[in-house]
Write a protein that holds these residues in place. Sequence first.
Motif, mmCIF file in Angstrom:
data_model
loop_
_atom_site.group_PDB
_atom_site.id
_atom_site.type_symbol
_atom_site.label_atom_id
_atom_site.label_comp_id
_atom_site.label_asym_id
_atom_site.label_seq_id
_atom_site.Cartn_x
_atom_site.Cartn_y
_atom_site.Cartn_z
ATOM 1 N N LYS A 80 10.294 -1.347 0.677
ATOM 2 C CA LYS A 80 10.134 -0.149 2.069
ATOM 3 C C LYS A 80 8.689 0.004 2.331
ATOM 4 O O LYS A 80 7.897 0.401 1.775
ATOM 5 C CB LYS A 80 10.675 1.044 1.793
ATOM 6 N N ARG A 81 8.604 -0.308 3.708
ATOM 7 C CA ARG A 81 7.267 -0.087 4.427
ATOM 8 C C ARG A 81 7.175 1.378 4.568
ATOM 9 O O ARG A 81 7.968 2.017 5.199
ATOM 10 C CB ARG A 81 6.941 -0.945 5.574
ATOM 11 N N THR A 82 5.965 1.817 4.246
ATOM 12 C CA THR A 82 5.614 3.211 4.114
ATOM 13 C C THR A 82 4.473 3.838 4.800
ATOM 14 O O THR A 82 3.397 2.809 4.508
ATOM 15 C CB THR A 82 5.766 3.950 2.524
ATOM 16 N N ALA A 83 4.374 4.672 5.679
ATOM 17 C CA ALA A 83 3.280 5.281 6.315
ATOM 18 C C ALA A 83 2.939 6.737 5.710
ATOM 19 O O ALA A 83 3.910 7.387 5.491
ATOM 20 C CB ALA A 83 3.603 5.200 7.806
ATOM 21 N N PRO A 131 4.004 -3.271 -9.821
ATOM 22 C CA PRO A 131 4.752 -4.402 -9.075
ATOM 23 C C PRO A 131 6.142 -4.011 -9.063
ATOM 24 O O PRO A 131 7.001 -4.507 -8.099
ATOM 25 C CB PRO A 131 4.719 -5.439 -10.232
ATOM 26 N N ASP A 132 6.953 -2.964 -9.746
ATOM 27 C CA ASP A 132 8.017 -2.556 -9.675
ATOM 28 C C ASP A 132 8.421 -1.237 -8.795
ATOM 29 O O ASP A 132 9.463 -0.792 -8.544
ATOM 30 C CB ASP A 132 8.962 -2.548 -10.909
ATOM 31 N N PHE A 133 7.388 -0.728 -8.089
ATOM 32 C CA PHE A 133 7.439 0.315 -7.235
ATOM 33 C C PHE A 133 8.194 -0.249 -5.978
ATOM 34 O O PHE A 133 7.620 -1.039 -5.265
ATOM 35 C CB PHE A 133 5.804 1.000 -6.883
ATOM 36 N N PRO A 134 9.123 0.506 -5.510
ATOM 37 C CA PRO A 134 9.999 0.058 -4.324
ATOM 38 C C PRO A 134 9.611 0.379 -2.889
ATOM 39 O O PRO A 134 10.323 0.022 -1.968
ATOM 40 C CB PRO A 134 11.366 0.644 -4.683
ATOM 41 N N ILE A 163 7.908 0.614 9.991
ATOM 42 C CA ILE A 163 7.866 1.611 9.075
ATOM 43 C C ILE A 163 9.301 2.188 8.631
ATOM 44 O O ILE A 163 10.140 2.403 9.597
ATOM 45 C CB ILE A 163 6.968 2.846 9.473
ATOM 46 N N ASP A 164 9.414 2.035 7.489
ATOM 47 C CA ASP A 164 10.830 2.826 6.796
ATOM 48 C C ASP A 164 10.797 4.087 6.294
ATOM 49 O O ASP A 164 11.715 4.868 6.838
ATOM 50 C CB ASP A 164 11.152 1.845 5.596
#
Length: 228
Positions: free
Chosen positions: A16-19, A39-42, A95-96
């Motif tokens: 998920k693209r996070t701002a 690496p496994d952080f979503p 952004i998600d």
Amino acid sequence: MASGSGGVAGVEMQKKRTAILISGRGSNMSALLSAAEAPDFPAEISLVISNRPDAAGLQVAEAAGIRTLVLNHRDFADRIAFDASLDAHLRIESIDIVCLAGFMRLLTPWLVERWRNRMINVHPSLLPAFPGLDTHGRALEAGVRFHGCTVHFVRPVMDSGPIILQAAVPVLPQDDADGLAARVLRQEHAIYPAALRLLAGGQLSVENERVEITGARFPTEVMISPEA
């Protein structure tokens, strides 16, 4: 939406693209950046926005290779104009999720509702106790035995919204506001990444303004500080 590594059995995980929105040094931003390196952080931190051009956190983000943007609130006629620009930039960047990390601006109900259940905040108290500023001094004045921090979904009323995670620390006899704040901040750095992981991983739902956590063991290890 960007791709990431760390999927199961060769399946690529869609992060998920996070701002992150900041106004100052962004210590909670740094905790989120560090967590997102796994690496496994979503979630991936795709953008850091500040309403203050002198915010120290901008340099931290740039050093980490994160795209930054300054939207100086003084350049806008009113809050509505500022929030409209902010919303436009978030959408341009696909952004998600939006994380508030020491962002010292009250957002309009219009913007909050456009990002309903996709915008989260960390607050230095055990909400609903002590919303607003000077939470540590007020906790000491009230004589509470436990203080702490809360990650919650953002709603139009300041420091309200469904609670995702909380961490508690004991209030010690020798505590002053600064010492208590430092111990609470360490817990903020633990539960904010944990809450973002849950949200980005699709493990949170809101029913009747209460958060349900599914598909994961409840992270009790970050809920109560062992400090005595």
